[in-house]
Design an enzyme around this catalytic site. Structure first.
Site, PDB file in Angstrom:
ATOM      1  CE  LYS A 171      24.706  38.917  -7.229  1.00 13.64           C
ATOM      2  NZ  LYS A 171      24.655  37.441  -7.399  1.00 13.64           N
ATOM      3  N   GLY A 224      29.172  38.112 -17.005  1.00 12.29           N
ATOM      4  CA  GLY A 224      28.108  37.115 -16.979  1.00 12.29           C
ATOM      5  C   GLY A 224      27.519  36.939 -18.358  1.00 12.29           C
ATOM      6  CB  SER A 225      24.368  35.386 -19.389  1.00 10.17           C
ATOM      7  OG  SER A 225      23.469  36.128 -18.588  1.00 10.17           O
ATOM      8  CB  ILE A 228      22.244  39.087 -16.815  1.00 14.09           C
ATOM      9  CG1 ILE A 228      21.397  37.813 -16.608  1.00 14.09           C
ATOM     10  CG2 ILE A 228      22.228  39.944 -15.547  1.00 14.09           C
ATOM     11  CD1 ILE A 228      19.959  38.057 -16.247  1.00 14.09           C
ATOM     12  N   GLY A 229      23.622  41.013 -19.099  1.00 15.28           N
ATOM     13  CA  GLY A 229      24.449  42.179 -19.416  1.00 15.28           C
ATOM     14  C   GLY A 229      23.617  43.299 -20.018  1.00 15.28           C
ATOM     15  CD  GLU A 246      35.602  41.644 -19.856  1.00 10.26           C
ATOM     16  OE1 GLU A 246      35.499  40.886 -20.844  1.00 10.26           O
ATOM     17  OE2 GLU A 246      36.496  42.484 -19.746  1.00 10.26           O
ATOM     18  CB  CYS A 280      33.669  33.815 -20.800  1.00  9.53           C
ATOM     19  SG  CYS A 280      35.252  34.329 -20.129  1.00  9.53           S
ATOM     20  CD  GLU A 379      28.899  31.454 -23.237  1.00 10.36           C
ATOM     21  OE1 GLU A 379      27.890  32.076 -22.873  1.00 10.36           O
ATOM     22  OE2 GLU A 379      30.051  31.801 -22.938  1.00 10.36           O
TER      23      GLU A 379
HETATM   24  P1  NAD Z   1      24.488  35.285 -15.300  1.00 10.27           P
HETATM   25  O1  NAD Z   1      24.427  36.455 -16.204  1.00 10.27           O
HETATM   26  O2  NAD Z   1      23.245  34.536 -15.057  1.00 10.27           O
HETATM   27  O3  NAD Z   1      25.010  35.731 -13.845  1.00 10.27           O
HETATM   28  C1  NAD Z   1      26.181  36.488 -13.681  1.00 10.27           C
HETATM   29  C2  NAD Z   1      26.037  37.330 -12.441  1.00 10.27           C
HETATM   30  O4  NAD Z   1      24.955  38.252 -12.645  1.00 10.27           O
HETATM   31  C3  NAD Z   1      25.685  36.543 -11.172  1.00 10.27           C
HETATM   32  O5  NAD Z   1      26.324  37.127 -10.066  1.00 10.27           O
HETATM   33  C4  NAD Z   1      24.192  36.745 -11.064  1.00 10.27           C
HETATM   34  O6  NAD Z   1      23.698  36.610  -9.757  1.00 10.27           O
HETATM   35  C5  NAD Z   1      24.048  38.171 -11.561  1.00 10.27           C
HETATM   36  N1  NAD Z   1      22.711  38.516 -12.039  1.00 10.27           N
HETATM   37  C6  NAD Z   1      21.751  37.700 -12.531  1.00 10.27           C
HETATM   38  N2  NAD Z   1      20.631  38.403 -12.811  1.00 10.27           N
HETATM   39  C7  NAD Z   1      20.901  39.694 -12.517  1.00 10.27           C
HETATM   40  C8  NAD Z   1      20.149  40.900 -12.613  1.00 10.27           C
HETATM   41  N3  NAD Z   1      18.887  40.923 -13.058  1.00 10.27           N
HETATM   42  N4  NAD Z   1      20.746  42.057 -12.244  1.00 10.27           N
HETATM   43  C9  NAD Z   1      22.027  42.057 -11.795  1.00 10.27           C
HETATM   44  N5  NAD Z   1      22.771  40.952 -11.665  1.00 10.27           N
HETATM   45  C10 NAD Z   1      22.218  39.776 -12.031  1.00 10.27           C
HETATM   46  O7  NAD Z   1      25.638  34.384 -15.861  1.00 10.27           O
HETATM   47  P2  NAD Z   1      26.156  33.007 -15.277  1.00 10.27           P
HETATM   48  O8  NAD Z   1      25.248  31.939 -15.751  1.00 10.27           O
HETATM   49  O9  NAD Z   1      26.408  33.135 -13.826  1.00 10.27           O
HETATM   50  O10 NAD Z   1      27.588  32.920 -15.955  1.00 10.27           O
HETATM   51  C11 NAD Z   1      27.776  32.380 -17.202  1.00 10.27           C
HETATM   52  C12 NAD Z   1      27.906  33.449 -18.251  1.00 10.27           C
HETATM   53  O11 NAD Z   1      28.950  34.357 -17.905  1.00 10.27           O
HETATM   54  C13 NAD Z   1      28.309  32.885 -19.580  1.00 10.27           C
HETATM   55  O12 NAD Z   1      27.618  33.513 -20.620  1.00 10.27           O
HETATM   56  C14 NAD Z   1      29.807  33.200 -19.661  1.00 10.27           C
HETATM   57  O13 NAD Z   1      30.343  33.221 -20.945  1.00 10.27           O
HETATM   58  C15 NAD Z   1      29.838  34.517 -19.004  1.00 10.27           C
HETATM   59  N6  NAD Z   1      31.208  34.815 -18.528  1.00 10.27           N
HETATM   60  C16 NAD Z   1      31.923  35.776 -19.177  1.00 10.27           C
HETATM   61  C17 NAD Z   1      33.229  36.042 -18.803  1.00 10.27           C
HETATM   62  C18 NAD Z   1      34.058  37.101 -19.499  1.00 10.27           C
HETATM   63  O14 NAD Z   1      35.042  37.527 -18.935  1.00 10.27           O
HETATM   64  N7  NAD Z   1      33.721  37.538 -20.699  1.00 10.27           N
HETATM   65  C19 NAD Z   1      33.803  35.334 -17.756  1.00 10.27           C
HETATM   66  C20 NAD Z   1      33.024  34.355 -17.117  1.00 10.27           C
HETATM   67  C21 NAD Z   1      31.720  34.115 -17.522  1.00 10.27           C
END
Ligand code: NAD
Length: 477
Positions: A171, A224-225, A228-229, A246, A280, A379
């Site tokens: 996804k 991701g964030s 949401i993680g 991650e 990130c 961040e």
């Molecule tokens: P986000 O958490 O909003 O979204 C990430 C993904 O999760 C997207 O595909 C989104 O559609 C999905 N998502 C959102 N809500 C969800 C839910 N309720 N259930 C399941 N999936 C859901 O993050 P973002 O704003 O897209 O990305 C930025 C964040 O990602 C920053 O915090 C950044 O540091 C982090 N990031 C981390 C790494 C790493 O490797 N550590 C790499 C890139 C980005």
């Protein structure tokens, strides 16, 4: 209109609804994506299961690896096309998008080569026994990918999973899917069996949540964030499904007075300007020994003032942010900084010919940020470098560890003992000495501690993460 990619073909979404695809360089909509639902996720998971139980699962490790190597070469054949897609979809300067395409090809090369080198062990045990371990795939793995490096993180997340024999459902983020959909088509062209790799586009709270909840998913890799993680982990825990997380970072670069500043300055600038700071592992906090603080800030100010921001296609130092709300978020941080008397030491320029509707934030250098200020703690995810002076080694380590994150860090000094001492004391998944990021490093295990996540991707570690270890004890005497 871009549809899901399931069972090696484009599949229309069940809802018929779509999500606009916006060019961050202009703010204009140039395509539409299928808005995935739980029903679409179900179709994809069933396709993956069929592949796992069928053609994909029956391939030998060498055959899987060979397909991945073919995909790597196919991606390189389509380098220019994928670069254009990624640059337009994400607003990346062309050179950044090009590097991302090279990186995703490298992921499939590395993991393709590794597929048949993943082995179990035999364990010395009691007389009359032979004990061995098998590294088996989880089954069907779910992969949730963010928008900042769609291609790279897609390759990083599925590379180890496919090599280990899992079938994948991905996804991507709603803001950036196009390159991932194209690579999935290329995978079908080189001969991946139907269902081995499936993509469902859509919003996180709909398609992402449905993927996390689906009873047919055996492992989740989430990038991701942190917010949401946590949600994803809680949902997965209800079914005892393992999760690799991650997450974000507020990564420190620690600069001691004896550091090679000629080497440091371009690296420090790149570490926050690359991908407009939407990384990130961005080097977003620069901790500087007080005795060289003013001297180094002068040099950084000169470098920041020369930076240019513009459309991805203009290929300048910095592109736009991904979307309007992200720009507003970064601007809010900067307004707070101004209101609270934090010095804006230098700022780059937005190019005169940058399209008016784009989401542009010039790179910004902030001075003397208090350690506990939200600018030094949260961040920002934009091209904003926070600088903090420190007094001695203990002070540097204290400040480096004084956030909730722990993703990457660096130590700049010529003193070898200090390099190792500080590297050991910083709580972080990666530490670089006299460099930062090491050019990405597909081979290098990557991941965080604390709010930066857990589990490791990249390198051989990812292969272990995408397998389950089974112990087989044979009594023969
Ligand atoms: P986000 O958490 O909003 O979204 C990430 C993904 O999760 C997207 O595909 C989104 O559609 C999905 N998502 C959102 N809500 C969800 C839910 N309720 N259930 C399941 N999936 C859901 O993050 P973002 O704003 O897209 O990305 C930025 C964040 O990602 C920053 O915090 C950044 O540091 C982090 N990031 C981390 C790494 C790493 O490797 N550590 C790499 C890139 C980005």
């Amino acid at each position: 209109m871009k549809q899901h990619f399931i069972d090696n073909r484009s599949v229309a979404g069940s809802s018929g609804e779509s999500i606009p695809v916006i060019d961050p360089s202009t703010g204009e909509t140039f395509d539409q994506l299928a808005r995935g639902t739980a029903a679409d996720i179900d179709v994809a998971v069933q396709a993956a299961r069929r592949a796992y139980d069928g053609a994909w699962g029956k391939l030998s490790a060498a055959e899987r690896g060979r397909l991945m190597l073919k995909l790597s070469l196919k991606i390189l054949d389509h380098h220019d096309e994928l670069t254009q897609i990624e640059s337009r979809d994400c607003g990346k300067p062309v050179k950044q998008a090009r590097a991302d395409v090279t990186a995703v090809a490298r992921y499939f090369e590395f993991y393709g080569g590794a597929a048949d080198k993943l082995m179990g062990e035999t364990i010395p045990y009691q007389a009359g026994y032979t004990v061995l371990t098998l590294r088996e795939p989880h089954g069907v793995t779910g992969h949730i990918v963010p928008w900042n490096y769609p291609l790279q993180i897609f390759g990083r997340s599925i590379g180890g999973a496919l090599a280990a024999g899992n079938a994948c459902v991905v996804k991507p983020a709603e803001d950036a899917c196009l390159s991932i959909l194209r690579v999935a088509e290329l995978a079908a062209e080189v001969g991946f069996p139907a269902g081995a790799l499936n993509i469902v586009t859509g919003y996180g709270h709909e398609a992402g949540d449905a993927l996390t909840r689906h009873p047919g998913i055996d492992h989740i890799s989430f990038t991701g964030s942190p917010r949401i993680g946590v949600l994803v982990t809680q949902t997965a825990a209800e079914r005892h499904v393992p999760v690799t997380l991650e997450l974000g970072g507020k990564s420190p670069q620690i600069v001691f007075a004896d550091a090679d500043l000629d080497a440091l300055v371009p690296v420090a600038v790149n570490a926050i300007v690359q991908n407009a700071g939407q990384t990130c592992s961005a080097g977003s906090r620069l901790l500087i020994e007080r005795s060289i603080y003013d001297k180094l800030m002068d040099r950084l100010a000169t470098a920041f003032s020369a930076l240019r921001t513009g459309a991805g296609s203009a290929d300048l130092d910095c592109g736009p942010l991904i979307r309007h709300t992200q720009l507003e978020r970064v601007q809010r941080f900067l307004r707070d900084a101004e209101a609270e008397g934090i010095a804006k030491v230098a700022q780059g320029q937005v190019a005169d010919d940058a399209p008016k509707g784009g989401f542009y934030q010039p790179p910004t250098l902030l001075g003397n940020v208090p350690v506990d200020h939200r600018l030094a703690q949260e961040e920002i995810f934009g091209p904003v470098l926070v600088t903090i002076p420190f007094d001695d080694e203990a002070d540097a380590v204290r400040i480096a560890n004084a956030t909730e994150y722990g993703l990457a860090a660096s130590v700049w000094t010529r003193d070898g003992a200090r390099q190792l001492r500080v590297a050991r004391k910083v709580r972080s998944g990666q530490v670089f000495i006299n460099n930062y990021g090491a050019g990405g490093g597909v081979e290098l295990p990557f991941g965080g501690v604390k709010a930066s996540g857990h589990g490791r991707e990249k390198g051989f570690e990812a292969l272990y993460a995408f397998t389950v270890l089974k112990t087989v004890a044979i009594k023969h005497d």
